[in-house]
Design a protein around this motif. Sequence first.
Motif, PDB file in Angstrom:
ATOM      1  N   GLN A   1       0.618  -1.178   0.044  1.00  0.00           N
ATOM      2  CA  GLN A   1       0.110  -0.015  -0.008  1.00  0.00           C
ATOM      3  C   GLN A   1       0.954   1.141   0.110  1.00  0.00           C
ATOM      4  O   GLN A   1       1.969   1.152   0.213  1.00  0.00           O
ATOM      5  CB  GLN A   1      -0.899   0.020   1.158  1.00  0.00           C
ATOM      6  N   ASP A   2       0.221   2.360  -0.203  1.00  0.00           N
ATOM      7  CA  ASP A   2       0.849   3.654  -0.188  1.00  0.00           C
ATOM      8  C   ASP A   2       1.318   3.981   1.120  1.00  0.00           C
ATOM      9  O   ASP A   2       0.455   4.013   2.189  1.00  0.00           O
ATOM     10  CB  ASP A   2      -0.036   4.788  -0.779  1.00  0.00           C
ATOM     11  N   PRO A   3       2.761   4.141   1.514  1.00  0.00           N
ATOM     12  CA  PRO A   3       3.083   4.513   2.622  1.00  0.00           C
ATOM     13  C   PRO A   3       2.401   5.666   3.683  1.00  0.00           C
ATOM     14  O   PRO A   3       2.336   5.817   4.566  1.00  0.00           O
ATOM     15  CB  PRO A   3       4.593   4.713   2.720  1.00  0.00           C
ATOM     16  N   ALA A   4       1.740   6.554   2.668  1.00  0.00           N
ATOM     17  CA  ALA A   4       1.114   7.666   3.051  1.00  0.00           C
ATOM     18  C   ALA A   4      -0.360   7.653   3.348  1.00  0.00           C
ATOM     19  O   ALA A   4      -0.932   8.567   3.853  1.00  0.00           O
ATOM     20  CB  ALA A   4       1.462   8.935   2.309  1.00  0.00           C
ATOM     21  N   SER A   5      -0.618   6.481   3.102  1.00  0.00           N
ATOM     22  CA  SER A   5      -2.222   6.510   3.148  1.00  0.00           C
ATOM     23  C   SER A   5      -2.771   6.581   4.428  1.00  0.00           C
ATOM     24  O   SER A   5      -1.886   6.171   5.433  1.00  0.00           O
ATOM     25  CB  SER A   5      -2.578   5.005   2.525  1.00  0.00           C
ATOM     26  N   VAL A   6      -3.994   6.667   4.759  1.00  0.00           N
ATOM     27  CA  VAL A   6      -4.603   6.626   6.057  1.00  0.00           C
ATOM     28  C   VAL A   6      -4.512   5.292   6.996  1.00  0.00           C
ATOM     29  O   VAL A   6      -3.871   5.457   8.151  1.00  0.00           O
ATOM     30  CB  VAL A   6      -6.100   7.238   6.084  1.00  0.00           C
ATOM     31  N   ASN A   7      -4.622   4.152   6.426  1.00  0.00           N
ATOM     32  CA  ASN A   7      -4.670   3.014   6.956  1.00  0.00           C
ATOM     33  C   ASN A   7      -3.212   2.852   7.350  1.00  0.00           C
ATOM     34  O   ASN A   7      -3.136   2.303   8.498  1.00  0.00           O
ATOM     35  CB  ASN A   7      -4.871   2.081   6.416  1.00  0.00           C
ATOM     36  N   VAL A   8      -2.422   2.981   6.503  1.00  0.00           N
ATOM     37  CA  VAL A   8      -0.731   2.720   6.885  1.00  0.00           C
ATOM     38  C   VAL A   8      -0.241   3.610   8.198  1.00  0.00           C
ATOM     39  O   VAL A   8       0.337   3.193   9.089  1.00  0.00           O
ATOM     40  CB  VAL A   8       0.053   2.716   5.711  1.00  0.00           C
ATOM     41  N   GLN A   9      -0.694   4.879   7.881  1.00  0.00           N
ATOM     42  CA  GLN A   9      -0.380   6.016   8.827  1.00  0.00           C
ATOM     43  C   GLN A   9      -0.952   5.604  10.451  1.00  0.00           C
ATOM     44  O   GLN A   9      -0.332   5.965  11.199  1.00  0.00           O
ATOM     45  CB  GLN A   9      -0.436   7.387   8.509  1.00  0.00           C
ATOM     46  N   GLU A  10      -2.095   5.026  10.444  1.00  0.00           N
ATOM     47  CA  GLU A  10      -2.872   4.827  11.830  1.00  0.00           C
ATOM     48  C   GLU A  10      -1.974   3.676  12.412  1.00  0.00           C
ATOM     49  O   GLU A  10      -1.612   3.788  13.597  1.00  0.00           O
ATOM     50  CB  GLU A  10      -4.344   4.040  11.423  1.00  0.00           C
ATOM     51  N   GLN A  11      -1.454   2.735  11.477  1.00  0.00           N
ATOM     52  CA  GLN A  11      -0.736   1.734  12.109  1.00  0.00           C
ATOM     53  C   GLN A  11       0.779   2.388  12.603  1.00  0.00           C
ATOM     54  O   GLN A  11       1.479   1.907  13.592  1.00  0.00           O
ATOM     55  CB  GLN A  11      -0.373   0.451  11.151  1.00  0.00           C
ATOM     56  N   VAL A  12       1.386   3.131  11.811  1.00  0.00           N
ATOM     57  CA  VAL A  12       2.543   3.785  12.035  1.00  0.00           C
ATOM     58  C   VAL A  12       2.460   4.573  13.414  1.00  0.00           C
ATOM     59  O   VAL A  12       3.377   4.336  14.047  1.00  0.00           O
ATOM     60  CB  VAL A  12       3.208   4.554  10.934  1.00  0.00           C
ATOM     61  N   ALA A  13       1.309   5.240  13.738  1.00  0.00           N
ATOM     62  CA  ALA A  13       1.131   5.903  14.720  1.00  0.00           C
ATOM     63  C   ALA A  13       1.147   4.939  16.124  1.00  0.00           C
ATOM     64  O   ALA A  13       1.644   5.090  17.162  1.00  0.00           O
ATOM     65  CB  ALA A  13      -0.195   6.766  14.699  1.00  0.00           C
ATOM     66  N   ARG A  14       0.489   4.007  15.835  1.00  0.00           N
ATOM     67  CA  ARG A  14       0.581   2.735  16.747  1.00  0.00           C
ATOM     68  C   ARG A  14       2.018   2.390  17.078  1.00  0.00           C
ATOM     69  O   ARG A  14       2.519   1.977  18.162  1.00  0.00           O
ATOM     70  CB  ARG A  14      -0.333   1.625  16.452  1.00  0.00           C
ATOM     71  N   HIS A  15       2.606   2.332  16.169  1.00  0.00           N
ATOM     72  CA  HIS A  15       3.968   1.788  15.886  1.00  0.00           C
ATOM     73  C   HIS A  15       4.858   2.774  16.930  1.00  0.00           C
ATOM     74  O   HIS A  15       5.897   2.200  17.619  1.00  0.00           O
ATOM     75  CB  HIS A  15       4.650   1.579  14.498  1.00  0.00           C
ATOM     76  N   TYR A  16       4.665   4.117  16.520  1.00  0.00           N
ATOM     77  CA  TYR A  16       5.483   4.825  17.297  1.00  0.00           C
ATOM     78  C   TYR A  16       5.526   4.928  18.550  1.00  0.00           C
ATOM     79  O   TYR A  16       6.205   5.075  19.376  1.00  0.00           O
ATOM     80  CB  TYR A  16       5.063   6.496  16.578  1.00  0.00           C
ATOM     81  N   ALA A  17       3.955   4.922  19.095  1.00  0.00           N
ATOM     82  CA  ALA A  17       3.674   4.952  20.364  1.00  0.00           C
ATOM     83  C   ALA A  17       4.324   3.479  21.293  1.00  0.00           C
ATOM     84  O   ALA A  17       4.711   3.876  22.262  1.00  0.00           O
ATOM     85  CB  ALA A  17       2.000   4.671  20.559  1.00  0.00           C
ATOM     86  N   ASN A  18       4.357   2.649  20.456  1.00  0.00           N
ATOM     87  CA  ASN A  18       4.796   1.458  21.151  1.00  0.00           C
ATOM     88  C   ASN A  18       6.368   1.565  21.196  1.00  0.00           C
ATOM     89  O   ASN A  18       6.896   1.374  22.215  1.00  0.00           O
ATOM     90  CB  ASN A  18       4.588   0.317  20.110  1.00  0.00           C
ATOM     91  N   ILE A  19       7.138   2.158  20.311  1.00  0.00           N
ATOM     92  CA  ILE A  19       8.598   2.277  20.236  1.00  0.00           C
ATOM     93  C   ILE A  19       8.922   3.199  21.368  1.00  0.00           C
ATOM     94  O   ILE A  19       9.757   3.039  22.057  1.00  0.00           O
ATOM     95  CB  ILE A  19       8.953   2.984  18.967  1.00  0.00           C
ATOM     96  N   LEU A  20       7.993   4.161  21.519  1.00  0.00           N
ATOM     97  CA  LEU A  20       8.311   5.197  22.465  1.00  0.00           C
ATOM     98  C   LEU A  20       8.146   4.848  23.975  1.00  0.00           C
ATOM     99  O   LEU A  20       8.891   5.048  24.832  1.00  0.00           O
ATOM    100  CB  LEU A  20       7.353   6.313  22.392  1.00  0.00           C
ATOM    101  N   ALA A  21       7.236   3.528  23.942  1.00  0.00           N
ATOM    102  CA  ALA A  21       6.990   2.901  25.325  1.00  0.00           C
ATOM    103  C   ALA A  21       8.298   2.145  25.775  1.00  0.00           C
ATOM    104  O   ALA A  21       8.758   1.928  26.775  1.00  0.00           O
ATOM    105  CB  ALA A  21       5.844   2.095  25.305  1.00  0.00           C
ATOM    106  N   PHE A  22       9.100   1.750  24.650  1.00  0.00           N
ATOM    107  CA  PHE A  22      10.248   1.083  24.765  1.00  0.00           C
ATOM    108  C   PHE A  22      11.446   1.962  25.249  1.00  0.00           C
ATOM    109  O   PHE A  22      11.991   1.974  26.160  1.00  0.00           O
ATOM    110  CB  PHE A  22      10.510   0.088  23.736  1.00  0.00           C
ATOM    111  N   TRP A  23      11.630   3.221  24.441  1.00  0.00           N
ATOM    112  CA  TRP A  23      12.504   4.084  24.368  1.00  0.00           C
ATOM    113  C   TRP A  23      12.709   5.064  25.838  1.00  0.00           C
ATOM    114  O   TRP A  23      13.404   5.407  26.526  1.00  0.00           O
ATOM    115  CB  TRP A  23      12.555   4.849  23.308  1.00  0.00           C
TER     116      TRP A  23
END
Length: 267
Positions: free
Chosen positions: A181-203
């Motif tokens: 899919q397009d990396p900038a699409s809404v669906n992908v960006q929703e998952q990236v936001a989750r990824h960022y929050a998860n990474i931040l929880a580790f960092w």
Amino acid sequence: MSFYPVHKLAKLAGISVRTLHHYDRLGLLKPAVRTESRYRLYGDQELLLLQQILFYKELDFSLEEILQMVKDPNFDQLQALQNHRHAIETRRNRLTRLLETIDKTVSKLQGENAMLIDEELYAGFPKDKAEAYRNEAVEKYGSQVIEESEIKLRQLGKTNFDQLKAEQEEIAQTLAAMANQDPASVNVQEQVARHYANILAFWGKSVGGGNPLEAYKGLAQLYVDNLRFTSRNGQENPEFAAFLSKAMTYFVDARLNGKKSRNRDIK
């Protein structure tokens, strides 16, 4: 009819010969036969009676109480066995509930209070790889940031830490399924936001000198430069690494541009 000498019956029932001698003296369990040499021999009826005695002992009856019951002329072995079964089932259910309560309490205490040890932070990695990953993180972000992150993770406790890792795996699988899919699409960006929050929880938020978005963008570049960080089951996937890096970079740029716009509006 089969007969058992005292030592064989003791072994069969898991009790001592001395115990059988004691039962004989009490009149609780008499041998069926005494040989001319005074050896005790026990038959099938004695085996059944011994079973009853041991059942009652397991239910915490005294030997005196057991003697009264088994010597009662109205004593019914079949009814006694049914009663034993019901009593043991009741005890089993009670013990099962107690075990469940203990397990829940242990899990709660471990999850909320027990700090993780270093090995648990890097569980799943071979020791040499775990050390290599940590050294690279220290080199990139500084030892203070990594140590603060590790302290924070230890304080999560095993239950919360395992949940965080499970969420990380679920996000990774979801993003991998979106790689076309397009990396900038809404669906992908929703998952990236989750990824960022998860990474931040580790960092922790102190990463990147207090600028976690820039650190996250650096991670996006690291994924392209070092494919092992996005490998799955030991298999590197350059296409997925490139997709994830683009999606993460877009996420950061959109956030940073949004902040700049808000700052201009404030001025």
